[in-house]
Design an enzyme around this catalytic site. Structure first.
Site, PDB file in Angstrom:
ATOM      1  N   HIS A 185     109.628   5.431  -6.968  1.00 19.38           N
ATOM      2  CA  HIS A 185     110.369   5.171  -5.674  1.00 19.38           C
ATOM      3  C   HIS A 185     111.253   4.002  -5.949  1.00 19.38           C
ATOM      4  O   HIS A 185     112.229   3.908  -4.943  1.00 19.38           O
ATOM      5  CB  HIS A 185     109.081   4.728  -4.628  1.00 19.38           C
ATOM      6  CG  HIS A 185     107.966   5.667  -4.218  1.00 19.38           C
ATOM      7  ND1 HIS A 185     107.161   5.872  -4.930  1.00 19.38           N
ATOM      8  CD2 HIS A 185     108.424   6.652  -3.030  1.00 19.38           C
ATOM      9  CE1 HIS A 185     106.400   6.884  -4.289  1.00 19.38           C
ATOM     10  NE2 HIS A 185     107.221   7.218  -3.211  1.00 19.38           N
ATOM     11  N   ASP A 256     110.339  15.946  -5.538  1.00 19.35           N
ATOM     12  CA  ASP A 256     110.130  14.791  -4.805  1.00 19.35           C
ATOM     13  C   ASP A 256     111.112  14.364  -4.100  1.00 19.35           C
ATOM     14  O   ASP A 256     112.202  14.852  -4.163  1.00 19.35           O
ATOM     15  CB  ASP A 256     109.644  14.018  -5.797  1.00 19.35           C
ATOM     16  CG  ASP A 256     108.487  12.815  -5.411  1.00 19.35           C
ATOM     17  OD1 ASP A 256     108.348  13.017  -4.213  1.00 19.35           O
ATOM     18  OD2 ASP A 256     107.941  12.229  -6.219  1.00 19.35           O
TER      19      ASP A 256
END
Length: 496
Positions: A185, A256
């Site tokens: 992230h 993702d």
């Protein structure tokens, strides 16, 4: 020409899976669905309860009956539908420690039952990464463990449990996110293992998932030099050469979220989308969209331009869209399985399995709780994967059983509360203590004052500490309640 242009636009819309704001479909989303948008992702911000979730999905299906509605519902710390209460189901590490594949399948079936009740198509789960590095900041308790064989067995059981309830599973994060110390992230993690190690450690769970018929696989935003010098999301060698041609996967490959810094720091969303499709991805997950949907249409236009320029073959786009539509057809065919799962409530399996995952080291007969304790919870900032989930903590769970329990939360940079009242037992709750120096320092200081303290580790266990050390192997509400029952049940036995 206009007909071909419309068809390209529709194909491009089919491969996108954006998130959105609000608890009802915004106007732009309704319009996009009517124009062929193939998917959408639900987050905590979209969900207010079971009835509202079902109404939201139904409203989306009014515009596109075959829309792939996806959600992250792993159990444990990662929950969207139960974000306000914490998950009723233990996460993967707890399931791996309990090591009962039938229980794992039952837990996954109950998660599928919950998702099926809302007519959700796909769960971005299970995590089948082997947690090879205990310092991993984003996988940890989300993995079934560090043993590839155990991960393989439980991955298969989880997939069979979920898909048996009529909801598609999505194994992640290919080819394995467990041997990293970077959260994707925030930055691009690098897996430095050799191809031999990958074959022995990371790939077996994915091979088993494919053999078990998993409907989708999510690629990780990873750099794996043993496979390619490009990030996996953008790598044809990995997504096509390895996953398709070598491992033989024929289902849906999804990225993702493309706004994650691992790839967002390298390219624009449009370029990531185009390159991922060219590499072999079939669906593009976009967690954050602009309020009016402009960003989604920009991605559509980028795909169409790339096809016209020859950067993405039209056949490749059609193949990707075809896999999206195939998953939609599979979901429609699973209506009887979802109906059967709806009649198969097994809610007690969550607490039973969480209890089976508890491990206690020390002399639990004497220092367990006899009166309401002081519970010191050393809180860490959760990873972005957790989102806004708010689980019941161990202190609150003890308080449900023992009124008068005092809970003190201590964050990094804060001091311990007064621990000197010997009339009140002390419980120190930590998460991933081995990864946080500040937790280790405060824990050592707390045990200097109260060597009789009970220590509860809710993350990946490290070196046992305290008079009693209890590991829950996860931070879900059900794991906290299992720990509270264990701490107070021995008190009851002593008084009996």
């Amino acid at each position: 020409m206009r007909t071909r242009s419309r068809e390209l636009c529709r194909l491009a819309m089919t491969v996108l899976q954006p998130g959105f704001e609000g608890t009802a479909p915004p106007d732009w989303l309704r319009r996009a669905l009517a124009e062929g948008l193939g998917g959408a992702v639900l987050f905590t911000r979209n969900l207010a309860g079971p009835a509202q979730t079902a109404e939201l999905v139904a409203a989306m299906r009014e515009e596109n009956p075959g829309v792939i509605v996806a959600v992250d519902e792993e159990g444990g710390a990662i929950t969207r539908l139960e974000a306000r209460t914490g998950s009723s189901w233990p996460g993967n590490l707890a399931l791996g420690v309990a090591d009962d594949v039938r229980a794992t399948a039952r837990v996954a079936r109950q998660i599928g039952r919950m998702l099926g009740a809302a007519d959700i198509t796909m769960d971005y789960a299970p995590v089948v990464d082997v947690n090879a590095d205990p310092r991993n900041p984003v996988i940890g308790v989300r993995s079934f463990g560090s043993d590839p064989e155990r991960v393989r067995r439980h991955a298969v059981a989880w997939i069979e449990g979920l898909q048996g309830a009529g909801v598609a599973a999505c194994a992640k994060h290919f080819p394995g996110h467990g041997d990293t110390v970077t959260d994707s992230h925030l930055a691009l993690p690098e897996v430095r293992a050799s191809r031999e190690v990958l074959e022995r450690r990371d790939l077996p769970p994915f091979r088993a998932a494919i053999k078990a018929g998993v409907r989708a696989i999510m690629c990780g935003h990873l750099l794996v030099p043993a496979l390619d010098r490009s990030p996996v999301t953008l790598s044809r060698a990995v997504l096509t050469g390895l996953l398709r041609e070598e491992l033989g996967f024929g289902g849906l490959t999804v990225t993702d979220a493309i706004e994650m810094r691992a790839v967002a720091a390298l390219q624009t969303p449009e370029e990531i989308t185009v390159h991922a499709l060219a590499a072999g991805a079939d669906a593009i997950c976009v967690g954050v969209s602009s309020p009016g949907g402009e960003s989604v249409y920009a991605l559509r236009d980028a795909i169409v331009s790339a096809v016209r320029e020859g950067r993405v073959p039209e056949a490749r786009l059609a193949e990707a869209a075809g896999r999206v539509l195939e998953l939609a057809r599979w979901h429609a065919e699973q209506a009887p399985a979802r109906a059967a799962a709806a009649r198969d409530a097994d809610e007690g399996v969550g607490l039973k399995t969480a209890t089976a995952a508890l491990r206690v080291i020390g002399t639990p007969g004497r220092p367990m709780l006899r009166v309401a304790p002081l519970v010191v919870e050393m809180t860490t900032r959760p990873s972005q994967a957790v989102g806004r989930a708010t689980a019941v903590g161990v202190g609150a769970a003890i308080g449900e059983i023992m009124p008068g329990t005092v809970v003190a939360e201590v964050a990094e940079g804060e001091d311990l509360p007064d621990l000197t009242d010997l009339r009140r037992p002390v419980v120190v709750v930590v998460r991933d203590a081995t990864r946080h120096d500040w937790i280790q320092r405060l824990l050592a200081r707390a045990l200097e004052v109260r060597p009789d303290a009970v220590v509860v580790e809710t993350g990946v266990p490290g070196t046992p500490a305290g008079a009693v050390y209890l590991a829950t192997h996860g931070g879900s509400t059900v794991s906290a309640r299992a720990a509270a029952r264990r701490l107070t049940a021995i008190r009851t036995q002593e008084h009996a």
